[in-house]
Write a protein that holds these residues in place. Structure first.
Motif, PDB file in Angstrom:
ATOM      1  N   LYS A  53     -12.070  -1.879  -6.159  1.00  0.00           N
ATOM      2  CA  LYS A  53     -11.876  -2.440  -4.821  1.00  0.00           C
ATOM      3  C   LYS A  53     -13.160  -3.069  -4.297  1.00  0.00           C
ATOM      4  CE  LYS A  53      -9.756  -1.270  -0.406  1.00  0.00           C
ATOM      5  NZ  LYS A  53      -9.189  -0.174   0.425  1.00  0.00           N
ATOM      6  N   PHE A  59       0.833  -1.186   0.000  1.00  0.00           N
ATOM      7  CA  PHE A  59       0.000   0.000   0.000  1.00  0.00           C
ATOM      8  C   PHE A  59       0.875   1.245   0.000  1.00  0.00           C
ATOM      9  CE2 PHE A  59      -2.312  -3.425   1.957  1.00  0.00           C
ATOM     10  CZ  PHE A  59      -3.551  -3.367   1.331  1.00  0.00           C
ATOM     11  N   TYR A 109      -3.904   3.011   4.758  1.00  0.00           N
ATOM     12  CA  TYR A 109      -4.500   1.978   3.911  1.00  0.00           C
ATOM     13  C   TYR A 109      -4.141   0.587   4.439  1.00  0.00           C
ATOM     14  CZ  TYR A 109      -5.241   5.711   0.466  1.00  0.00           C
ATOM     15  OH  TYR A 109      -5.629   6.853  -0.178  1.00  0.00           O
ATOM     16  N   ASN A 161      -6.163  -0.213   7.635  1.00  0.00           N
ATOM     17  CA  ASN A 161      -7.530  -0.638   7.336  1.00  0.00           C
ATOM     18  C   ASN A 161      -7.554  -2.032   6.724  1.00  0.00           C
ATOM     19  OD1 ASN A 161      -8.545   1.793   8.252  1.00  0.00           O
ATOM     20  ND2 ASN A 161      -8.531   2.747   6.236  1.00  0.00           N
ATOM     21  N   HIS A 162      -6.545  -2.346   5.892  1.00  0.00           N
ATOM     22  CA  HIS A 162      -6.482  -3.657   5.249  1.00  0.00           C
ATOM     23  C   HIS A 162      -6.276  -4.778   6.266  1.00  0.00           C
ATOM     24  CE1 HIS A 162      -5.216  -6.924   2.608  1.00  0.00           C
ATOM     25  NE2 HIS A 162      -4.121  -7.016   3.335  1.00  0.00           N
TER      26      HIS A 162
END
Length: 736
Positions: A406, A291, A296, A299-300
């Motif tokens: 996504k 990322f 990001y 959150n992933h």
């Protein structure tokens, strides 16, 4: 007021001074001013210590700073050598002078003896109070001669001037980073030492800078003291307000050197530059997905750990990020702060309202350089460009499938984990998200919250209403470049083009049959799986696999035909029949036979026609062995054996095996001949009889014999003629 002046000459520094003695009732203060630079002092000792810039003889060879006093020079040199002798017992910070340590200790003991009489703010030092008082008077006596910026004190101006000269005299001994302000160097050093002297009393979080702590506390209090004077938006810190104001002014001071794209903030530019370098420095330890931003990645990781730390107090839903929780809470909030002046639609958040307004004003500032298609948002343009580049940056770590969006990846991952946490309490069907469940429940309750303002028709989904509204406008912007047929939505054009190319991307794994749409494949697989048909008709007990099929079937009993033709007012039970019917008015026949070139208005008619070339009769009767080309004809034939006559006349109680026979019979009672001949006065009960009659005028004989030159206007006469050849051939065979 009388003023008497007394001049002085100081031999120690060769400077001239004068003493201003203010005579009068309240004149008790004597001020001493330097004759060279005119700086005033309250006592003579301070004046003696004063030296002008011309007299600064102590030069630091490491950073170039110049000092007039040996004491200050020695203290300055200790900042380079780190020869500190005064240590703070609380945080172990080291200082070169005792006075600096005493100032630092005030931060820990929180003693602030100097308070402002205007706003009651307290300060640890008198100098800080004086600087604060200038904010009330709004007096900024020190101005920059380069850009005109004004400052409260001389030190602020001095630090500002370094932004023009690029001077950074303060260096870090660990990483050699340079800074224009000593305070910035002190903040930077805490990154290496890990010292965080400022802690939050609410959650215990520690910070290296006081400003960061103040900003953090606003998260707990919800305070947003910085307001936009244009739109009223509030922010927790001034920097966010400055960036926000650029959305109104259009200012984008940070531009990319590679593609010249401009941004409102430096952080956005920094993130954008990584797209050119393909740099993704933050990698997931579980699936190795990389990322561009740490947020990001954070959150992933929640997709693996399942950690969702933001619960909703209203409905017990749990969200993975605070931003998603904030957006979710707006669904509960019944108060809509913003409303559209054009259509009356109401919105609870500004972003959705802004996107909606672009629909009315037609503002699509982002255009594709390949096909010139315009979009209302930058995100939509970015997604569209992937259609041209075929880029699919979102990869499934389980099976390797790649996706351009996504959201499609998230939807795909649920196929692997089989996660469907939301179930229907009516039919026990499960769904992967709450929105789909909510939509499904309307099929049970019959709720249709979205209504058309023109015709009053109601819909389950807003997207269906939006599609319906385009029919009133009559606009069909998506046209087929092969046959010219136009469509309301782009997806319909996409499926139509596949009828020309013959592309059928969805194939059955059991029998190999291919389909244009995924829904068609799903419906086909039910033939193999024998899926339970839980929807039964209460009239004839016929069962169906979905509620929509049952709804269409019930109309055959009720006679309901909700869809009508705008030209001839003919009604239909299915919407697709209206579409096919409209082609009879326009004369369009987009489906052509590749064998004989005949054209047809619908694909089903073309499929039925193709059977005449192949001669294949797939439907055979088990009773008499008769074979049929079409299923409908076969079903009517089977009623002759079973004696079933489901269609009855309301006038004379006659029964019929097909609906067509009943309609023809009803015209005998009404005397209606709906199909008149335009060449003579004859009229006919049905269209087929009129078609046969017209051949008597035109002389058309479409059925020709391949064994002789005879031709016939009707198929029955042709069949009778062919039997004559068969008998003659049979007689010749007997003679031989």
């Amino acid at each position: 007021m009388d003023i008497s002046e007394t001049a002085y000459f100081l031999e120690a520094c060769k400077n001239h001074f004068y003493k201003k003695l203010k005579m009068g009732k309240d004149a008790t203060v004597n001020t001493y001013a330097c004759g060279v630079c005119h700086v005033s002092f309250s006592n003579q000792d301070t004046l003696k210590r004063h030296k002008c810039k011309e007299e600064k003889t102590h030069l630091c060879e490491m950073c170039g700073s110049v000092f007039s006093d040996i004491t200050n020079f020695t203290a300055h040199m200790s900042t380079h050598t780190r020869d500190g002798t005064f240590r703070c017992e609380v945080c172990n910070c080291v200082f070169s002078e005792k006075s600096n340590l005493q100032k630092h200790v005030h931060r820990h003991v929180a003693t602030k003896p100097y308070s402002c009489k205007v706003c009651e703010s307290s300060y640890a030092r008198m100098a800080h109070l004086k600087r604060h008082m200038q904010t009330h008077s709004k007096e900024k006596p020190f101005s920059c001669q380069v850009c005109g910026s004004a400052f409260y004190d001389k030190s602020g101006l001095r630090g500002h001037m370094r932004s023009h000269t690029g001077e950074k005299p303060f260096c870090c001994d660990v990483c050699n980073a340079a800074f224009s302000e000593k305070s910035n160097l002190n903040k930077h050093i805490r990154l290496h030492s890990g010292i965080k002297p400022y802690s939050c009393e609410v959650c215990g979080s520690a910070f290296s800078q006081k400003a960061h702590l103040e900003k953090h506390i606003r998260r707990h209090t919800g305070e947003k003291p910085f307001c936009c004077q244009v739109c009223g938006s509030a922010f927790a810190d001034n920097s966010n307000l400055k960036i926000h104001m650029r959305t109104h002014t259009g200012e984008k001071p940070h531009s990319c050197d590679i593609c010249e794209l401009a941004f409102t903030s430096r952080s956005s530019l920094k993130c954008h530059i990584k797209t050119h370098a393909k740099e993704k420095p933050f990698t997931c330890d579980i699936c190795n997905l990389a990322f561009a931003k740490r947020s990001y990645l954070k959150n992933h990781i929640r997709t693996h750990t399942g950690k969702e730390t933001f619960p909703c107090d209203v409905c017990d839903s749990v969200l993975s990020t605070k931003k998603n929780l904030k957006r979710h809470l707006q669904t509960h909030n019944e108060t809509c702060d913003m409303s559209c002046d054009m259509c009356g639609s109401e919105f609870s958040d500004r972003a959705t309202f802004k996107a909606h307004m672009q629909i009315h004003i037609g503002d699509k500032p982002y255009s594709c350089e390949v096909c010139s298609l315009c979009f209302g948002s930058k995100a939509n343009l970015k997604s569209h460009i992937r259609v041209h580049t075929c880029e699919k940056p979102f990869t499934c770590h389980l099976c390797g499938s790649a996706f351009s969006e996504k959201t499609n990846l998230k939807r795909h991952i649920r196929v692997h984990v089989a996660e469907k946490p939301h179930s229907c309490h009516f039919c026990e069907k499960a769904f992967s998200n709450k929105a789909t469940l909510k939509m499904h429940l309307r099929t049970h309750t019959g709720e249709k919250p979205h209504s058309c303002d023109v015709c009053g028709l109601r819909f389950l989904m807003k997207s269906s209403l939006k599609y319906h509204m385009t029919k009133h406008g009559g606009e069909k912007p998506y046209a087929c470049q092969i046959c010219g047929l136009a469509f309301i939505v782009q997806s319909a054009l996409k499926y139509h083009i596949q009828t020309h190319t013959g592309e059928k991307p969805y194939s059955c794994e059991v029998c190999g049959a291919s389909f244009i749409k995924r829904s068609h494949l799903k419906r086909h697989t039910q033939v193999h799986t024998g899926i339970k048909k839980s929807y039964a008709c209460e009239v004839c007990c016929t069962t169906y696999s979905s509620a929509s099929y049952l709804k269409l079937h019930i109309r055959t009993h009720t006679g309901e035909k909700p869809y009508s033709c705008d030209i001839c007012n003919l009604s239909f039970s299915v919407q697709s029949q209206v579409k096919s019917h409209m082609l009879t008015h326009t004369g369009q026949k987009p489906y052509s036979c590749q064998v004989c070139g005949s054209s047809f208005s619908s694909k089903s008619n073309l499929s039925r026609h193709m059977v005449t070339h192949t001669g294949e009769k797939r439907f055979s009767c088990n009773e008499c062995g008769t074979a049929f080309l079409y299923r409908s004809t076969f079903q009517i034939h089977m009623r002759m054996h079973s004696g079933e006559r489901p269609f009855s006349c309301d006038v004379c109680s006659s029964t019929f095996i097909s609906k067509l026979y009943l309609q023809r019979h009803m015209r005998m009672h009404t005397g209606e001949n709906a199909h008149p001949c335009q060449m003579c006065s004859a009229s006919f009960l049905d269209k087929y009889a009129l078609k046969l009659h017209l051949r008597s005028h035109t002389g058309e004989k479409p059925f020709s014999c391949g064994m002789c030159t005879s031709a016939f206007s009707t198929k029955s006469n042709f069949n009778r003629h062919m039997k004559m050849h068969t008998r003659l051939q049979h007689g010749k065979n007997l003679e031989s």
